[in-house]
Design a protein around this motif. Structure first.
Motif, PDB file in Angstrom:
ATOM      1  N   MET A   1       0.810  -1.156  -0.044  1.00 20.96           N
ATOM      2  CA  MET A   1       0.015  -0.011  -0.010  1.00 20.96           C
ATOM      3  C   MET A   1       0.927   1.057  -0.088  1.00 20.96           C
ATOM      4  SD  MET A   1      -2.958   1.114   2.671  1.00 20.96           S
ATOM      5  CE  MET A   1      -3.892  -0.263   2.338  1.00 20.96           C
ATOM      6  N   GLY A   2       0.895   2.086  -1.034  1.00 16.81           N
ATOM      7  CA  GLY A   2       1.619   3.319  -1.024  1.00 16.81           C
ATOM      8  C   GLY A   2       0.955   4.342  -0.310  1.00 16.81           C
ATOM      9  N   LEU A   3       1.617   5.487  -0.460  1.00 15.17           N
ATOM     10  CA  LEU A   3       1.305   6.687   0.127  1.00 15.17           C
ATOM     11  C   LEU A   3      -0.012   7.328  -0.326  1.00 15.17           C
ATOM     12  CD1 LEU A   3       1.814   9.028   2.441  1.00 15.17           C
ATOM     13  CD2 LEU A   3       3.143  10.312   0.585  1.00 15.17           C
ATOM     14  N   ASP A   4      -0.337   6.990  -1.532  1.00  8.69           N
ATOM     15  CA  ASP A   4      -1.350   7.717  -2.307  1.00  8.69           C
ATOM     16  C   ASP A   4      -2.697   6.899  -1.860  1.00  8.69           C
ATOM     17  OD1 ASP A   4      -0.157   9.565  -3.807  1.00  8.69           O
ATOM     18  OD2 ASP A   4       0.124   8.340  -5.576  1.00  8.69           O
ATOM     19  N   ASP A   5      -2.386   5.474  -1.491  1.00  4.93           N
ATOM     20  CA  ASP A   5      -3.511   4.629  -1.097  1.00  4.93           C
ATOM     21  C   ASP A   5      -3.866   5.088   0.564  1.00  4.93           C
ATOM     22  OD1 ASP A   5      -3.819   3.175  -3.523  1.00  4.93           O
ATOM     23  OD2 ASP A   5      -2.170   1.797  -2.678  1.00  4.93           O
ATOM     24  N   ILE A   6      -3.043   5.435   1.118  1.00  4.72           N
ATOM     25  CA  ILE A   6      -3.183   5.586   2.461  1.00  4.72           C
ATOM     26  C   ILE A   6      -3.877   6.959   2.588  1.00  4.72           C
ATOM     27  CG2 ILE A   6      -2.165   6.162   4.806  1.00  4.72           C
ATOM     28  CD1 ILE A   6      -0.005   4.072   4.129  1.00  4.72           C
ATOM     29  N   THR A   7      -3.561   7.926   1.898  1.00  6.96           N
ATOM     30  CA  THR A   7      -3.924   9.062   1.832  1.00  6.96           C
ATOM     31  C   THR A   7      -5.449   9.117   1.277  1.00  6.96           C
ATOM     32  OG1 THR A   7      -1.882  10.245   1.123  1.00  6.96           O
ATOM     33  CG2 THR A   7      -3.939  11.762   0.592  1.00  6.96           C
ATOM     34  N   LYS A   8      -5.819   8.266   0.353  1.00  5.85           N
ATOM     35  CA  LYS A   8      -7.130   8.140  -0.510  1.00  5.85           C
ATOM     36  C   LYS A   8      -7.879   7.587   0.705  1.00  5.85           C
ATOM     37  CE  LYS A   8      -9.983   6.214  -3.865  1.00  5.85           C
ATOM     38  NZ  LYS A   8     -11.072   6.265  -2.975  1.00  5.85           N
ATOM     39  N   LYS A   9      -7.806   6.630   1.688  1.00  5.25           N
ATOM     40  CA  LYS A   9      -8.271   5.874   2.429  1.00  5.25           C
ATOM     41  C   LYS A   9      -8.279   6.876   3.528  1.00  5.25           C
ATOM     42  CE  LYS A   9      -7.176   1.089   1.611  1.00  5.25           C
ATOM     43  NZ  LYS A   9      -7.879   0.160   1.958  1.00  5.25           N
ATOM     44  N   ALA A  10      -7.736   7.703   3.937  1.00  5.35           N
ATOM     45  CA  ALA A  10      -7.747   8.642   5.037  1.00  5.35           C
ATOM     46  C   ALA A  10      -8.633   9.807   4.733  1.00  5.35           C
ATOM     47  CB  ALA A  10      -6.528   9.480   5.544  1.00  5.35           C
ATOM     48  N   LYS A  11      -8.879  10.192   3.699  1.00  7.09           N
ATOM     49  CA  LYS A  11      -9.869  11.127   3.030  1.00  7.09           C
ATOM     50  C   LYS A  11     -11.182  10.419   3.034  1.00  7.09           C
ATOM     51  CE  LYS A  11     -10.620  14.133  -1.061  1.00  7.09           C
ATOM     52  NZ  LYS A  11     -11.861  14.461  -0.910  1.00  7.09           N
ATOM     53  N   ASP A  12     -11.413   9.381   2.337  1.00 12.57           N
ATOM     54  CA  ASP A  12     -12.763   8.516   2.494  1.00 12.57           C
ATOM     55  C   ASP A  12     -13.354   8.585   3.849  1.00 12.57           C
ATOM     56  OD1 ASP A  12     -12.422   8.452  -0.398  1.00 12.57           O
ATOM     57  OD2 ASP A  12     -11.788   6.426  -0.317  1.00 12.57           O
ATOM     58  N   PHE A  13     -12.260   8.351   4.642  1.00 15.34           N
ATOM     59  CA  PHE A  13     -12.619   8.082   6.087  1.00 15.34           C
ATOM     60  C   PHE A  13     -13.338   9.361   6.638  1.00 15.34           C
ATOM     61  CE2 PHE A  13     -11.590   8.345  10.746  1.00 15.34           C
ATOM     62  CZ  PHE A  13     -12.507   7.514  11.219  1.00 15.34           C
ATOM     63  N   LEU A  14     -12.457  10.425   6.493  1.00 14.25           N
ATOM     64  CA  LEU A  14     -12.755  11.826   7.049  1.00 14.25           C
ATOM     65  C   LEU A  14     -14.079  12.417   6.224  1.00 14.25           C
ATOM     66  CD1 LEU A  14      -9.301  13.307   7.604  1.00 14.25           C
ATOM     67  CD2 LEU A  14     -10.916  12.554   9.326  1.00 14.25           C
ATOM     68  N   ASP A  15     -14.511  11.854   5.144  1.00  9.86           N
ATOM     69  CA  ASP A  15     -15.541  12.641   4.316  1.00  9.86           C
ATOM     70  C   ASP A  15     -16.635  11.797   4.574  1.00  9.86           C
ATOM     71  OD1 ASP A  15     -14.209  14.165   2.791  1.00  9.86           O
ATOM     72  OD2 ASP A  15     -13.995  13.058   0.983  1.00  9.86           O
ATOM     73  N   ASP A  16     -16.544  10.774   5.492  1.00  8.15           N
ATOM     74  CA  ASP A  16     -17.947  10.011   6.032  1.00  8.15           C
ATOM     75  C   ASP A  16     -18.792  10.779   6.801  1.00  8.15           C
ATOM     76  OD1 ASP A  16     -19.110   8.024   8.102  1.00  8.15           O
ATOM     77  OD2 ASP A  16     -18.977   7.015   6.335  1.00  8.15           O
ATOM     78  N   ASN A  17     -19.938  10.919   6.703  1.00  5.29           N
ATOM     79  CA  ASN A  17     -20.865  11.674   7.444  1.00  5.29           C
ATOM     80  C   ASN A  17     -20.698  11.404   8.945  1.00  5.29           C
ATOM     81  OD1 ASN A  17     -21.768  13.484   5.510  1.00  5.29           O
ATOM     82  ND2 ASN A  17     -23.559  12.234   4.979  1.00  5.29           N
ATOM     83  N   LYS A  18     -20.644  10.327   9.495  1.00  4.59           N
ATOM     84  CA  LYS A  18     -20.859   9.835  10.576  1.00  4.59           C
ATOM     85  C   LYS A  18     -19.392  10.252  11.442  1.00  4.59           C
ATOM     86  CE  LYS A  18     -23.678   5.853  10.678  1.00  4.59           C
ATOM     87  NZ  LYS A  18     -23.713   4.360  10.713  1.00  4.59           N
ATOM     88  N   VAL A  19     -18.385  10.124  10.647  1.00  6.21           N
ATOM     89  CA  VAL A  19     -16.965  10.777  11.105  1.00  6.21           C
ATOM     90  C   VAL A  19     -16.945  12.184  11.247  1.00  6.21           C
ATOM     91  CG1 VAL A  19     -14.651  11.040  10.508  1.00  6.21           C
ATOM     92  CG2 VAL A  19     -15.712   8.771  10.255  1.00  6.21           C
ATOM     93  N   LYS A  20     -17.629  12.963  10.335  1.00 10.85           N
ATOM     94  CA  LYS A  20     -17.814  14.323  10.637  1.00 10.85           C
ATOM     95  C   LYS A  20     -18.411  15.007  11.575  1.00 10.85           C
ATOM     96  CE  LYS A  20     -17.591  15.491   5.467  1.00 10.85           C
ATOM     97  NZ  LYS A  20     -18.011  15.934   4.385  1.00 10.85           N
ATOM     98  N   ASP A  21     -19.666  13.990  11.850  1.00 10.12           N
ATOM     99  CA  ASP A  21     -20.377  14.560  13.096  1.00 10.12           C
ATOM    100  C   ASP A  21     -19.554  14.074  14.421  1.00 10.12           C
ATOM    101  OD1 ASP A  21     -22.595  15.027  11.460  1.00 10.12           O
ATOM    102  OD2 ASP A  21     -23.677  13.206  11.603  1.00 10.12           O
ATOM    103  N   ALA A  22     -18.935  13.055  14.360  1.00  8.61           N
ATOM    104  CA  ALA A  22     -18.127  12.790  15.413  1.00  8.61           C
ATOM    105  C   ALA A  22     -17.259  13.878  15.577  1.00  8.61           C
ATOM    106  CB  ALA A  22     -17.627  11.622  15.618  1.00  8.61           C
ATOM    107  N   LEU A  23     -16.357  14.414  14.796  1.00  9.08           N
ATOM    108  CA  LEU A  23     -15.747  15.390  14.892  1.00  9.08           C
ATOM    109  C   LEU A  23     -15.975  16.832  15.424  1.00  9.08           C
ATOM    110  CD1 LEU A  23     -13.182  14.531  11.823  1.00  9.08           C
ATOM    111  CD2 LEU A  23     -12.408  13.862  13.958  1.00  9.08           C
ATOM    112  N   LYS A  24     -17.360  16.964  15.064  1.00  5.33           N
ATOM    113  CA  LYS A  24     -17.817  17.954  15.605  1.00  5.33           C
ATOM    114  C   LYS A  24     -18.628  18.179  16.704  1.00  5.33           C
ATOM    115  CE  LYS A  24     -16.740  20.418  11.751  1.00  5.33           C
ATOM    116  NZ  LYS A  24     -15.507  21.207  12.095  1.00  5.33           N
ATOM    117  N   SER A  25     -18.191  17.069  17.400  1.00  8.29           N
ATOM    118  CA  SER A  25     -19.072  16.978  18.756  1.00  8.29           C
ATOM    119  C   SER A  25     -18.302  17.506  19.973  1.00  8.29           C
ATOM    120  CB  SER A  25     -19.142  15.367  19.191  1.00  8.29           C
ATOM    121  OG  SER A  25     -17.717  14.992  19.357  1.00  8.29           O
TER     122      SER A  25
END
Length: 69
Positions: A1-25
């Motif tokens: 897994m390259g840096l681009d793959d890790i970056t994409k997974k992190a971006k996808d994770f942070l774009d999830d609405n449940k994650v966004k709601d949790a980060l704004k709590s």
């Protein structure tokens, strides 16, 4: 897994609405403030206070992205 793959997974994770709601709590705000304060204090000690203003600005910018305040 390259840096681009890790970056994409992190971006996808942070774009999830449940994650966004949790980060704004309120709980995330409390935890993030403690972590950001600790990191800023450590950075200021390591740099001998030479970059206090830049460190505080970075801390404030990071704080804007996590929590509810």
């Amino acid at each position: 897994m390259g840096l681009d793959d890790i970056t994409k997974k992190a971006k996808d994770f942070l774009d999830d609405n449940k994650v966004k709601d949790a980060l704004k709590s309120e709980k995330a705000e409390d935890v993030s403030d403690k972590i950001l304060d600790g990191v800023a204090d450590a950075a200021q000690k390591v740099t001998g206070g030479k970059f206090d203003e830049q460190i505080e600005n970075a801390r404030e910018q990071a704080d804007k992205h996590v929590g509810d305040q």
